[in-house]
Scaffold this motif. Structure first.
Motif, short mmCIF file in Angstrom:
data_model
loop_
_atom_site.label_atom_id
_atom_site.label_comp_id
_atom_site.label_asym_id
_atom_site.label_seq_id
_atom_site.Cartn_x
_atom_site.Cartn_y
_atom_site.Cartn_z
N THR A 1 0.82 -1.22 0.00
CA THR A 1 0.00 0.00 0.00
C THR A 1 0.86 1.27 0.00
O THR A 1 0.33 2.37 0.16
N PHE A 2 2.17 1.09 -0.18
CA PHE A 2 3.10 2.22 -0.14
C PHE A 2 2.78 3.23 -1.22
O PHE A 2 2.60 2.87 -2.39
N SER A 3 2.74 4.50 -0.86
CA SER A 3 2.44 5.54 -1.83
C SER A 3 3.15 6.83 -1.44
O SER A 3 2.76 7.50 -0.49
N ARG A 4 4.21 7.16 -2.16
CA ARG A 4 4.89 8.43 -1.91
C ARG A 4 3.95 9.61 -2.13
O ARG A 4 3.88 10.52 -1.28
N PRO A 5 3.20 9.64 -3.23
CA PRO A 5 2.27 10.76 -3.40
C PRO A 5 1.23 10.83 -2.28
O PRO A 5 0.87 11.92 -1.83
N GLY A 6 0.76 9.66 -1.84
CA GLY A 6 -0.24 9.66 -0.76
C GLY A 6 0.32 10.24 0.52
O GLY A 6 -0.35 11.02 1.22
N ASN A 7 1.55 9.87 0.87
CA ASN A 7 2.19 10.42 2.07
C ASN A 7 2.41 11.92 1.92
O ASN A 7 2.18 12.70 2.86
N THR A 8 2.89 12.31 0.74
CA THR A 8 3.16 13.73 0.51
C THR A 8 1.88 14.55 0.60
O THR A 8 1.89 15.68 1.11
N LYS A 9 0.78 13.98 0.15
CA LYS A 9 -0.50 14.70 0.22
C LYS A 9 -0.91 14.97 1.66
O LYS A 9 -1.56 15.98 1.94
N ILE A 10 -0.53 14.07 2.57
CA ILE A 10 -0.85 14.31 3.99
C ILE A 10 -0.14 15.58 4.46
O ILE A 10 -0.73 16.43 5.14
N VAL A 11 1.14 15.72 4.08
CA VAL A 11 1.91 16.90 4.49
C VAL A 11 1.38 18.14 3.78
O VAL A 11 1.23 19.21 4.40
#
Length: 326
Positions: free
Chosen positions: A93-103
């Motif tokens: 489920t790893f997602s760099r864009p998803g994590n970045t969107k949180i920030v």
């Protein structure tokens, strides 16, 4: 299920060791968030050549450490005005864009017009405030990013300036970008407020409540866990920071001749001199073979003193001048 952690340490090697420990011990079904900040430090990517990324000699003179992290990516400047954020999660489920969107969402909630580009960098009005990198195993991943809150951008520019360039060198090269601090867009923003806003954005994403707070990781955590101490000690050694440097070759002109050095594993493994090299230069230059290149890049004081102590004053002078040309 999620976990939130915050380091109380300002030491880059301790924080990288804590990050590594969490990465290796958190289970794949757990989403993790780790907040950390360091005193003045330059951090290079796993596959980078520090001599092509920063002023190694200047950093050594000013007692500012260089750290090599496990993730790829480029070189960054850390200080107490810079917040580091690490996301842990299952590789599936790893997602760099998803994590970045949180920030990005956290910053936007503070009134900062942040946006994400196609490399998962965060920009504010066209200037970079955050870059990121990642690491993964068969079933788990981490993605970490930096956030420039009130970092010393003058020192960033001063130290991230290599002494020489090698266009054909191996390894990952950083991609310089125009940067800005978040406080240039919200002058009263504090580190505590920034951390709390990111924590709450993470909690909302994974179904928590406002009462969910970070677990604080202090010196007692490190003292109690040998794995963290051992890893911290390992990555703070020159054998890791410089010994993992991709191989490279340098050519310099000195005293009317060309000198070509090959560096592998951070060590000068071969040295070739042009046919016009004076006998004294040829004799003294041979002393460089087998030495750590970082020692030469920072002045080679010990090898020069060795020649002086042996009474070879003329050779010491030539060697000193040669090292200064590197």
């Amino acid at each position: 299920m999620f976990r939130i952690y915050k380091s109380l340490s300002e030491d880059i090697f301790t924080n990288l060791a804590l990050e590594n420990y969490l990465f290796l011990t958190l289970r794949p079904h757990i989403q993790g968030l780790f907040l950390w900040s360091n005193s003045a430090t330059v951090v290079i990517g796993r596959y980078q050549n520090p001599f092509l990324e920063c002023s190694v000699s200047r950093l050594r003179e000013d007692h500012i450490p260089i750290a090599r992290r496990q993730s790829g990516g480029g070189t960054v400047w850390h200080d107490r005005g810079n917040l580091c954020v690490t996301f842990f999660g299952s590789r599936s489920t790893f997602s760099r864009p998803g994590n970045t969107k949180i920030v990005v969402g956290a910053l936007q909630s503070l009134g900062i017009p942040a946006e994400m580009n196609d490399r998962s960098d965060i920009l504010v009005e066209g200037k970079k405030v955050s870059g990121s990198a990642f690491r993964e195993t068969a079933d788990y991943s981490f993605h970490h990013c930096t956030l420039l809150l009130h970092a010393d951008l003058a020192r960033l520019g001063e130290y991230l300036r290599p002494a020489f360039t090698l266009p054909e060198a191996k390894g990952v090269k950083s991609k310089p970008s125009a940067v800005t601090n978040l406080r240039a867009h919200r002058s009263q923003l504090s580190m505590d407020q920034l951390e709390e806003t990111i924590v709450q954005a993470f909690v909302r994403t994974y179904g928590g409540t406002s009462s969910d707070k970070p677990l604080l990781l202090g010196s007692e955590t490190v003292d109690q866990l040998e794995d963290i101490r051992a890893y911290r000690d390992e990555i703070s050694q020159d054998s890791w920071v410089f010994g993992m440097c991709p191989p490279f070759t340098r050519e310099v002109s000195f005293d009317g001749t060309t000198i070509r050095l090959t560096v592998e594993g951070g060590i000068v493994t071969n040295l070739e001199l042009g046919e016009t090299a004076p006998p004294l230069v040829r004799k003294t230059a041979s002393a460089l073979t087998g030495l750590a290149y970082v020692d030469l890049a920072t002045g080679g004081r010990q090898i020069v003193e060795k020649y002086e102590n042996q009474g070879f004053t003329e050779g010491a002078s030539v060697l000193k001048a040669l090292i200064q040309s590197l």
